[in-house]
Design a protein around this motif. Sequence first.
Motif, PDB file in Angstrom:
ATOM      1  N   SER A  85      41.488  11.619  53.413  1.00 26.75           N
ATOM      2  CA  SER A  85      41.174  12.861  53.990  1.00 26.75           C
ATOM      3  C   SER A  85      39.863  12.649  54.891  1.00 26.75           C
ATOM      4  CB  SER A  85      40.883  13.919  52.717  1.00 26.75           C
ATOM      5  OG  SER A  85      41.883  14.045  52.030  1.00 26.75           O
ATOM      6  N   ALA A  86      39.157  11.684  54.432  1.00 29.17           N
ATOM      7  CA  ALA A  86      37.972  11.534  55.292  1.00 29.17           C
ATOM      8  C   ALA A  86      38.140  10.975  56.870  1.00 29.17           C
ATOM      9  CB  ALA A  86      37.041  10.171  54.939  1.00 29.17           C
ATOM     10  N   PHE A  87      39.426  10.735  57.103  1.00 32.37           N
ATOM     11  CA  PHE A  87      39.937  10.060  58.373  1.00 32.37           C
ATOM     12  C   PHE A  87      40.290  11.395  59.077  1.00 32.37           C
ATOM     13  CE2 PHE A  87      40.174   6.225  56.115  1.00 32.37           C
ATOM     14  CZ  PHE A  87      39.461   5.454  57.044  1.00 32.37           C
ATOM     15  N   PHE A  88      40.466  12.446  58.614  1.00 36.56           N
ATOM     16  CA  PHE A  88      41.140  13.659  59.317  1.00 36.56           C
ATOM     17  C   PHE A  88      40.268  14.680  59.250  1.00 36.56           C
ATOM     18  CE2 PHE A  88      44.482  10.905  57.860  1.00 36.56           C
ATOM     19  CZ  PHE A  88      45.406  10.948  58.979  1.00 36.56           C
ATOM     20  N   LYS A  89      40.229  15.618  60.501  1.00 35.14           N
ATOM     21  CA  LYS A  89      39.513  16.987  60.687  1.00 35.14           C
ATOM     22  C   LYS A  89      39.827  17.835  59.469  1.00 35.14           C
ATOM     23  CE  LYS A  89      40.834  17.435  64.703  1.00 35.14           C
ATOM     24  NZ  LYS A  89      41.305  18.357  66.003  1.00 35.14           N
ATOM     25  N   ALA A  90      39.051  18.901  59.526  1.00 33.05           N
ATOM     26  CA  ALA A  90      39.339  20.079  58.639  1.00 33.05           C
ATOM     27  C   ALA A  90      40.540  20.825  58.896  1.00 33.05           C
ATOM     28  CB  ALA A  90      38.166  21.057  58.469  1.00 33.05           C
ATOM     29  N   SER A  91      41.016  20.763  60.006  1.00 34.01           N
ATOM     30  CA  SER A  91      42.292  21.441  60.465  1.00 34.01           C
ATOM     31  C   SER A  91      43.720  20.673  60.294  1.00 34.01           C
ATOM     32  CB  SER A  91      42.171  21.827  62.056  1.00 34.01           C
ATOM     33  OG  SER A  91      41.865  20.756  62.525  1.00 34.01           O
ATOM     34  N   ASP A  92      43.342  19.255  59.833  1.00 37.68           N
ATOM     35  CA  ASP A  92      44.690  18.419  59.552  1.00 37.68           C
ATOM     36  C   ASP A  92      44.843  18.452  58.202  1.00 37.68           C
ATOM     37  OD1 ASP A  92      44.188  17.490  62.291  1.00 37.68           O
ATOM     38  OD2 ASP A  92      42.854  15.796  61.703  1.00 37.68           O
ATOM     39  N   LEU A  93      46.186  18.042  57.901  1.00 37.68           N
ATOM     40  CA  LEU A  93      46.593  18.084  56.544  1.00 37.68           C
ATOM     41  C   LEU A  93      47.052  16.775  55.956  1.00 37.68           C
ATOM     42  CD1 LEU A  93      49.040  21.087  56.803  1.00 37.68           C
ATOM     43  CD2 LEU A  93      46.880  21.188  55.903  1.00 37.68           C
ATOM     44  N   LYS A 113      46.547   7.098  72.410  1.00 36.75           N
ATOM     45  CA  LYS A 113      45.332   5.898  71.981  1.00 36.75           C
ATOM     46  C   LYS A 113      44.628   6.334  70.913  1.00 36.75           C
ATOM     47  CE  LYS A 113      41.839   3.321  74.010  1.00 36.75           C
ATOM     48  NZ  LYS A 113      40.977   3.322  75.379  1.00 36.75           N
ATOM     49  N   ASP A 114      44.358   7.728  70.721  1.00 34.01           N
ATOM     50  CA  ASP A 114      43.562   8.078  69.705  1.00 34.01           C
ATOM     51  C   ASP A 114      44.292   7.944  68.106  1.00 34.01           C
ATOM     52  OD1 ASP A 114      41.505   8.998  71.337  1.00 34.01           O
ATOM     53  OD2 ASP A 114      42.262  10.997  71.510  1.00 34.01           O
ATOM     54  N   ALA A 115      45.597   8.468  68.401  1.00 34.12           N
ATOM     55  CA  ALA A 115      46.527   8.134  67.114  1.00 34.12           C
ATOM     56  C   ALA A 115      46.769   7.026  66.681  1.00 34.12           C
ATOM     57  CB  ALA A 115      47.838   8.991  67.322  1.00 34.12           C
ATOM     58  N   THR A 116      47.039   6.077  67.769  1.00 37.56           N
ATOM     59  CA  THR A 116      47.243   4.619  67.563  1.00 37.56           C
ATOM     60  C   THR A 116      45.765   4.078  66.666  1.00 37.56           C
ATOM     61  OG1 THR A 116      48.566   4.415  69.330  1.00 37.56           O
ATOM     62  CG2 THR A 116      47.499   2.261  68.370  1.00 37.56           C
ATOM     63  N   GLU A 117      44.600   4.519  67.322  1.00 35.84           N
ATOM     64  CA  GLU A 117      43.299   3.882  66.537  1.00 35.84           C
ATOM     65  C   GLU A 117      43.178   4.554  65.498  1.00 35.84           C
ATOM     66  OE1 GLU A 117      39.896   1.980  66.533  1.00 35.84           O
ATOM     67  OE2 GLU A 117      41.347   1.574  68.048  1.00 35.84           O
ATOM     68  N   LYS A 118      43.351   5.770  65.204  1.00 39.83           N
ATOM     69  CA  LYS A 118      43.240   6.192  63.798  1.00 39.83           C
ATOM     70  C   LYS A 118      44.279   5.603  62.825  1.00 39.83           C
ATOM     71  CE  LYS A 118      42.686  10.679  63.408  1.00 39.83           C
ATOM     72  NZ  LYS A 118      41.395  10.927  62.782  1.00 39.83           N
ATOM     73  N   ALA A 119      45.302   5.210  63.187  1.00 38.49           N
ATOM     74  CA  ALA A 119      46.395   4.344  62.203  1.00 38.49           C
ATOM     75  C   ALA A 119      45.733   3.026  61.988  1.00 38.49           C
ATOM     76  CB  ALA A 119      47.590   4.429  63.212  1.00 38.49           C
ATOM     77  N   ARG A 120      45.001   2.405  63.135  1.00 39.06           N
ATOM     78  CA  ARG A 120      44.331   1.044  62.691  1.00 39.06           C
ATOM     79  C   ARG A 120      43.004   1.318  61.894  1.00 39.06           C
ATOM     80  NH1 ARG A 120      44.046  -0.078  68.598  1.00 39.06           N
ATOM     81  NH2 ARG A 120      46.165  -1.053  68.965  1.00 39.06           N
ATOM     82  N   GLU A 121      42.321   2.392  61.918  1.00 35.45           N
ATOM     83  CA  GLU A 121      41.033   2.580  61.103  1.00 35.45           C
ATOM     84  C   GLU A 121      41.493   2.987  59.731  1.00 35.45           C
ATOM     85  OE1 GLU A 121      39.441   6.117  63.103  1.00 35.45           O
ATOM     86  OE2 GLU A 121      38.583   4.992  64.557  1.00 35.45           O
ATOM     87  N   ILE A 122      42.691   3.576  59.561  1.00 41.29           N
ATOM     88  CA  ILE A 122      42.978   3.858  58.399  1.00 41.29           C
ATOM     89  C   ILE A 122      43.517   2.389  57.340  1.00 41.29           C
ATOM     90  CG2 ILE A 122      45.140   4.730  56.747  1.00 41.29           C
ATOM     91  CD1 ILE A 122      44.975   7.132  58.600  1.00 41.29           C
ATOM     92  N   CYS A 123      44.292   1.528  58.244  1.00 36.36           N
ATOM     93  CA  CYS A 123      44.698   0.372  57.575  1.00 36.36           C
ATOM     94  C   CYS A 123      43.312  -0.382  57.409  1.00 36.36           C
ATOM     95  CB  CYS A 123      45.439  -0.350  58.679  1.00 36.36           C
ATOM     96  SG  CYS A 123      46.979  -0.003  58.699  1.00 36.36           S
TER      97      CYS A 123
END
Length: 192
Positions: A85-93, A113-123
Amino acid sequence: MSERMRPEAGKRSTKSLTPKYRHKQPELLDGPSIREHITWCLEQMSEKDLCAVFMIEFDDTYNAKEKLGQKEKAHLAHCAGQRLSAFFKASDLVSRIGEKEFLAFMSGRFSVKDATEKAREICEGVRFETGEKSEVCVTACVGAYVASGDEITFEKLFGQAAAALYEAKNNGRGSSCVFTDQSEAGASDRAG
């Protein structure tokens, strides 16, 4: 908790400007609720809007149960959901969709590019070592699908994100893969 918004009686427009759920922070919703909300969001999209579905699967949870017990495994799943949940904004689910699987949905202004970076950050950011001597190391694989347009269905989003997750898992622990509209074989990455 989420508050369901009811459409006004007599309203003929199929596109409401008010979301069905309001969040102070990303919540862990159950499967049917997240599906309903994602479908509603997709109905609101124009052909220029972007959305992304992330499927996150944790590995080595079987070892957590075998070595540490069911209570510790359940605690790991709870911690994983909070950390995601910490990786996503309040409007995300964010939703738990299986014993070791989560789904996250975001829409709005972002790039592939933002989505790809978010996937990397989660990993990289969702790793758990637990036990007295760090007996169990739980990591995450992430598959994501980024789509645009007003003709996207929940089934396509879910299916393509699942295919991306399958690809990420084939690349090894801690890997991510992002598919897009333009290429079903998008970016793959393995967290170091």
